[in-house]
Each structure stands twice: as structure tokens, then as C-alpha cells.
Design an enzyme around this catalytic site. Structure first.
Site, mmCIF file in Angstrom:
data_model
loop_
_atom_site.group_PDB
_atom_site.id
_atom_site.type_symbol
_atom_site.label_atom_id
_atom_site.label_comp_id
_atom_site.label_asym_id
_atom_site.label_seq_id
_atom_site.Cartn_x
_atom_site.Cartn_y
_atom_site.Cartn_z
ATOM 1 N N ASP B 144 90.116 -7.733 10.946
ATOM 2 C CA ASP B 144 91.184 -6.893 11.502
ATOM 3 C C ASP B 144 90.991 -5.411 11.209
ATOM 4 O OD1 ASP B 144 92.472 -9.064 12.597
ATOM 5 O OD2 ASP B 144 93.627 -9.460 10.781
ATOM 6 N N MET B 190 91.146 -11.235 19.067
ATOM 7 C CA MET B 190 92.004 -11.280 17.895
ATOM 8 C C MET B 190 92.602 -9.901 17.569
ATOM 9 S SD MET B 190 89.973 -13.859 15.338
ATOM 10 C CE MET B 190 90.383 -15.608 15.336
ATOM 11 N N ARG B 300 84.653 -14.294 15.404
ATOM 12 C CA ARG B 300 84.496 -13.947 13.989
ATOM 13 C C ARG B 300 83.425 -14.788 13.304
ATOM 14 N NH1 ARG B 300 90.035 -16.436 11.182
ATOM 15 N NH2 ARG B 300 89.016 -18.349 10.498
#
Lengths: 420, 420
Positions: B144, B190, B300
């Protein structure tokens, strides 16, 4: 034999290696300048021929043509357009001949799957049926791997590699999270009719990687009870489970899993995917936390992870198509003939378009494991050579340096043609 | 200074390079055998410490430890578990100290994001508050990219590269199909709170690649009217359009786009994603044919496409954490300090956990273009170095050869601890 120009077009869904075939066609044609003049590429497939939108590939630099070898997508534009039969739509065939005549085109190379082989077959009959001398050669391409005669289809090996690698990577991820979080990962892959791509997901597991992978094939009626029991047993034995579901997986009554039958607040039917349906089904029945992904175009565009076998074969088939043309062939398709599995060896053979057009090669049932949720050793033996080797594109500023062609059009000589 | 053992754990969502940090910790600790004895890794994160499930990393081969550098996921298992404050849950801290004492642990390395920095901070206070001498160092990790102090977070660069490359590849694909088929491609990525990952999708376009990319950020209230008008104008100008939508994109009233508000035949709420919602919205308003993908864990876990910068920094931060520990530091986190953009240069600095725990670094508003649908030049300048370089894993039989550790547990010395 006088020099004739060639027409080349890309058809149907594109792949990460169809441009490698284009590269093979264009570079090989240059070596036969005694027979082949200019290669004109159809702008957006066969539509480019009908509308006289012909890209002059000789105006592209040698460097850019070479760059097609590592560029995904259809560099000249593709189309989904199936020509009807000569009897049903003579006006289009008349137009094709008019365009071919106007630009002295004597070779027709069509790069596509089953539907495209059908179009190519029809064009190949123009000599016989309408007296226009043309040699039509089909260059196979389809991620679905469903063409007959050829051992495999360019485009498939790279998708298979992408799905196998992605399934392995996501499985490693879920395995790390499973103790307190996600226990089930669902990946939806392409293949509406044939489970070749889904089968590749099973390659995530091997003798060094004890990964619990369940595959849902379009060839096998979905049995919810058996499936949920298997998921539960895998989670209990391994702590987690990965599921690769083909977009074409269907209930016994033929409805796709992806048809959720749900409506939004306005009463519109909702389009989802098979992956969320499978994931929610597991959550509801077994309570396991899930994640799901839908690979969609990422899988067939992923030139960054192309299989070396696939790239080589895509090029070789484009090359072979031109060699067949200059040898006087018509209505054929060069094909991959596998001669050995270990070490992997292959050579170029050929098939007649009449035997290829509209024929779908399904997964042999002995490639699917007895319980219907995995692959057999024979399937693994078939798949592994197709994902062998890594063919990385060059990078610039951290990004793959793909080629965008100039796509300079040849001056039009004819009046406009209205597409239906 | 006597020799103490170290505890290392992975926390929260894993990444494609968190194991590179583990590799940095373990290899560097070995160089300091005068101060650090064995590195024990928590099986499934901090839970491994509480339950006394300690993996003895010295039982792994040097080759396997080195292999962590190219292996995605959390090799020791991760967990989503945030420890409450000392006041609220003293029993867990007592247990931690009991386990640390039993295994002579004096160093605590915690590899995670913001929540994990909070746990690490609490552990770092054990000396002061409970008299147990421990040095706790946080090793940053999060796709993130939302940790403060550090210029960027390991894990993010590789996801950014994956999303940028995938968006470019899918855009090439759609561009080829647009004339007769798909005109809009939607990719969901994401980032529930911060739009860093979505921003990376905009890197698909550059001076050599005129790709129409629209980004939907969680930071920007979704404006349907403006969005649809932009999609329409992009399709009209370029023939197609690519959209990168963050899973956290929300309506002005705060509802996520992903909350479809639909129910199935049994009245159950349906979980979808933001991508199908956006795609169907476009189809309905503008009539354009679409495809959509949800990258989810694939993004990821994609070690096959990791950024070289990212891998190097992940390792360097693990290494630095150990160096800080042997230098006597406590309650700190090594951080990336960017010293130059072009050429890209960085060095290791550090921050105090009290300034890091529970602080979320959002995208600066001057990184988002004025219309809210793209990135600025400053954002591009920030992102590009982070995706620089390709760090390919080794392959075997066409598949990445990732490492699976033995994970041999240390013999337990204490009675069982019941997790709540």
C-alpha cells in the site's frame, strides 16, 4: 512466375505472440523478393482488405518489424468478423478480388483460429470458383489451443505459462496467510469451450511444490457437492486451497457458473464472473475466507512472461507459411508436429484447411484426472514443453519496450465499400 | 554484551519481496555471531511467538536462505493480528516475555506495515514498562506504500511495476480489438485507502506509448457523470480506453463502488468487485463493449516481474535493521531516503516507531491530476525509479523455482498458550 504482393491479416482475439508470426511472415517474404513484392497488412484484419485499408509494411523500419517478435497484441489491428459463404455473400468476395487485383495481391496469409481458418478456406477457393489466382495460407493462432492437426497453437503456451506461474505465486501467498486469514484463492481463466488454459493452472504444483490446486473444466459438468467436499479436504490437509476455474464451467443444465442470475436495484441483470460465484459458494458452505482474481486480457497479453517455445513456434509458423506460398501451396496451414517430449523436439508439418476450418479440438478425456478436478500425467507431459523457456522483452525505464508501428496506408485505388 | 537470539516475524498481507527482507535479516545476523545467536522466525507471524512456534532458521540450508531473495509470499507464514495495548491485554505481553526468556531472545524484528509498526512499538516498550531487555526494530513492508518517514515501502515497487506493465499490455490488446469488439478495459487493483497502486497504472502511457488510461483513486469522490464523459471522449479520440480502478474507489456518500447492492435468488447480498460495476456502468450509458480483470493476489505475489529497486531495498532494509540492533537501537525502523531522482539514488535512514505506528501516508494531492483521473509529472517522477530494473527469479521446467523452507520448529519449553 511474376512478382505478386501479399496480404497478411490478424484475426480474432489477439495473443502475446501473434506479432511474432507477423514478423516471421514479413521477414521471410523479404527473402523471396523474386516472388513476393510488398506485404500489405489488413488494418483491423480482413476488414482492412474489404475497405481497402492496407498497411504498407515496407514503410516500417527493419527495427520495428524485428520488434514485433517481442510485442504483444495485434500490431495491425484484429477483428471479429466471419465471412459468410460465397453463395450467401458474393458481394464481399467480389470486393476482395477487386482489392486484390487493384494491388496485385497473389498471396493471402490469414493469422487466426478456427473461424479464421474457415475464412481462409473460402478465400483459397477463389481461384477455382471465381477464376482469381490466389494462394491462401492460414497461420494458426489461438490461446484456446483448439485447432486440429497442429500439436498446439501459438499463443496458448504463453497463456499457459502465465496461468501456471500466477497460480503458483498466488498459492504461495495464500499459504502464508491461511493461518489467520484467506484460506481459499480462486482464479478465473479463459476458455469458454475447452479447458486447456485451466489445465495449465495445475502446473503450479509439481514434485517440489506441494500445492493443492483444484481445476474446474468446461468439459466437466460442475458437481457442487463433490467440489465443496474436495475444497474442504484440501483446506484441512494443506491449510489452504487454490482453485482455477474456466470461464466456461457450467452447471449440469448448461448454465454457466458466471451467470449469477442477480439483478441490481433497477432490475438489470448483473454480469459477474465465475470466480466470485465459486468463492461465495465456498464461503457460504464452508465459511472459509477467500480472495478471487479474474485474469481476463492480462493472461493473453502478458508478453512479459511469454514462453520461449511459444515465441519460436509463432515465428516459425509465419516463416513456414511464406515458404509454403512460394512453393506454390494453397489452402493449407503450417502446423507444429511434436516428435519428442523429452527432450522436447518439434518440426513443421502442414494440414489442409478443409480438415481444420470449424473443427474444435477438445481436451482428450485422458488428460483430465478421474475425479474431474485435475490433470493426468499425460496432460502434464503434453503441457510442460509448451511453457519451456523465458523470452523476455527489452525494457526501457522499467517498462517493456513494445513497438507501435506507423501503419502507413497504401493509397486507395477503388471507391468506398460499405461494410454491412 | 552477551549473545542473544533474535526473533523475526512477517506480518499482514505478504508481498513479492518480504522474503528478501527476511534474507537480509538472517544473512546479516550471521555476520554478527558475536552478538546475535540464532534467528528464530515466528511461524505465522507474532502468533508464532505467543504459541512458542519458533522456526529455527539455522536449520535451513544457506542455499534456501539465499533463495528467499527471489521467493514471493511469507516463507515463515504471516498473520493478521494486532496486539492490543499493554493495559488491555497484559497476559499476551507477559507471555511474549516468557517465550523470549525461555529462548534467550533479545532482538525483535517485525516485518510489516502500519498496524505491525504499532505492535513493534509496544514490544519495544517492554524494557521500560516491564523490565525485560529487548530491542525491537521494525522492517517496513506494505504494497500500500502508506508508511510515513520512508520514501517508499518494499513491496510497493513490484506491485506498481506489475500494474503498470499489465495495464500497458492489456491496452495494446484492446487497441487491436477496438474496431469491431472490445473498446473498454477495466482493471481493478488493490489499495483500499490510498491510490498509490492505482496511480502506477498511469505509467502504462509515456512519450512512446499514447495510451488513454483513466485512473479512479480512493482519494477522489467518484463522479459518474465526469467519468463517463471522459471515457466517451477517450474512446472517440483513441478508439478505446483503459481504466484502472482502485478497490477503494467510493461514491460521494462513502459507499464503495464494489458494493453492488445486489442479491441472488436466495436474497443473499452479492460480493462483486469495482471492475464489473464500472464496466457495466459504461456499457449501459455508452454502449461500449468491455472486458474487465481483477488482479487481486496476482499483483502482490508476482515475483516473476519484481522491480530490481524493490528487491534491493527490501534486502537492504532487513540488513539495516540488524545493523541498527547490534548498534544498540530500539524502537526504530530503517527507512528509504531518496537523495536523487535522476539518476535515482537512495540511502538508508531511520525513523522512530512512535512517529510511524498507525500513521497512514496518503497520496499527496499534487500527485493527482487536476481532473482527478490521472497522475501529474511529479507523481511520475516519484514512481518511475521504484519500478526500475527487472529482477527475474531462476526457472526450472518453465516455472519459477521458488523456495519452500523446512520450517523446523524449536523444541517447546513452556506450557501451551491459548490464543483468544
Amino acid at each position: 512466375m511474376s512478382v505478386k504482393n501479399a496480404f497478411y491479416a490478424q484475426s480474432g482475439g489477439v495473443t502475446s505472440v501473434i506479432n511474432a508470426s507477423a514478423c516471421g511472415v514479413i521477414q521471410t517474404a523479404k527473402k523471396h523478393s523474386d516472388k513476393i513484392g510488398t506485404v500489405y497488412a489488413g488494418k483491423n484484419g480482413i476488414i482492412g482488405a474489404l475497405t481497402e485499408n492496407l498497411i504498407d509494411t515496407s514503410k516500417e523500419s527493419d527495427e520495428d518489424i524485428a520488434g514485433l517478435l517481442h510485442t504483444p497484441s495485434g500490431a495491425f489491428g484484429s477483428c471479429r468478423y466471419k465471412m459468410k459463404s460465397l453463395e450467401e455473400n458474393k458481394v464481399e468476395y467480389d470486393r476482395l478480388i477487386e482489392v486484390f487485383k487493384a494491388h496485385n495481391i497473389g498471396y493471402f496469409f490469414y493469422n487466426g483460429g478456427g473461424d479464421s481458418a474457415d475464412t481462409c478456406l473460402k478465400v483459397s477457393q477463389l481461384s477455382e470458383k471465381m477464376g482469381y489466382p490466389i494462394q491462401a495460407i492460414h497461420v494458426p493462432k489461438t490461446v484456446d489451443n483448439d485447432l486440429p492437426v497442429t500439436d498446439n497453437c501459438p499463443g496458448f503456451g504463453s497463456v499457459a505459462k502465465y496461468i501456471a506461474v500466477s497460480t503458483r505465486e498466488a498459492s504461495y501467498d495464500v499459504a502464508s496467510m491461511a493461518e489467520t486469514s484467506t484460506k481459499v484463492f480462486v482464479l478465473e481463466v479463459m476458455g469458454r469451450h475447452a479447458g486447456w488454459i485451466a489445465a495449465a493452472g495445475a502446473l503450479a504444483a509439481d514434485e517440489d511444490n506441494d500445492i493443492p490446486v483444484i481445476v474446474l473444466f468446461p468439459e466437466i459438468e460442475f458437481n457442487q457437492e463433490k467440489f465443496l467436499a474436495l475444497v474442504d479436504s484440501k483446506v484441512k490437509s494443506h491449510g489452504y486451497c487454490s482453485i482455477v476455474v474456466s470461464e466456461g464451467t457450467a452447471w449440469p443444465d448448461g448454465r454457466f457458473l458466471a451467470e449469477q442470475g442477480t439483478r441490481d436495484d433497477f432490475g438489470h441483470a448483473q454480469l459477474g464472473g465465475a470466480a466470485p460465484v465459486v468463492a461465495n459458494m465456498i464461503k457460504e458452505a464452508l465459511g472459509y475466507k477467500f480472495h478471487w482474481a479474474v485474469a481476463d486480457y492480462l493472461q493473453r497479453a502478458a508478453r512479459h512472461l511469454a514462453s520461449q517455445s511459444d515465441v519460436e513456434q509463432a515465428y516459425a509458423l509465419g516463416e513456414a507459411a511464406v515458404e509454403m506460398a512460394v512453393a506454390g501451396k494453397n489452402s493449407v496451414m503450417p502446423a507444429i508436429i511434436r516428435t519428442s517430449n523429452n527432450p522436447y523436439k518439434w518440426e513443421i508439418g502442414s494440414g489442409n484447411l478443409a480438415d481444420i476450418a470449424n473443427v474444435e479440438k477438445m481436451m482428450p478425456m485422458d488428460y483430465i484426472s478421474e475425479d474431474g478436478f485435475g490433470i493426468t500425467a499425460a496432460c502434464r507431459e503434453y503441457l510442460l514443453p509448451l511453457i519451456e523457456g523465458e523470452s523476455y522483452p527489452p525494457y526501457k525505464n522499467g517498462m517493456p519496450n513494445y513497438v507501435t508501428l506507423k501503419k502507413e496506408l497504401v493509397e486507395k485505388k477503388l471507391s468506398e465499400f460499405k461494410m454491412k
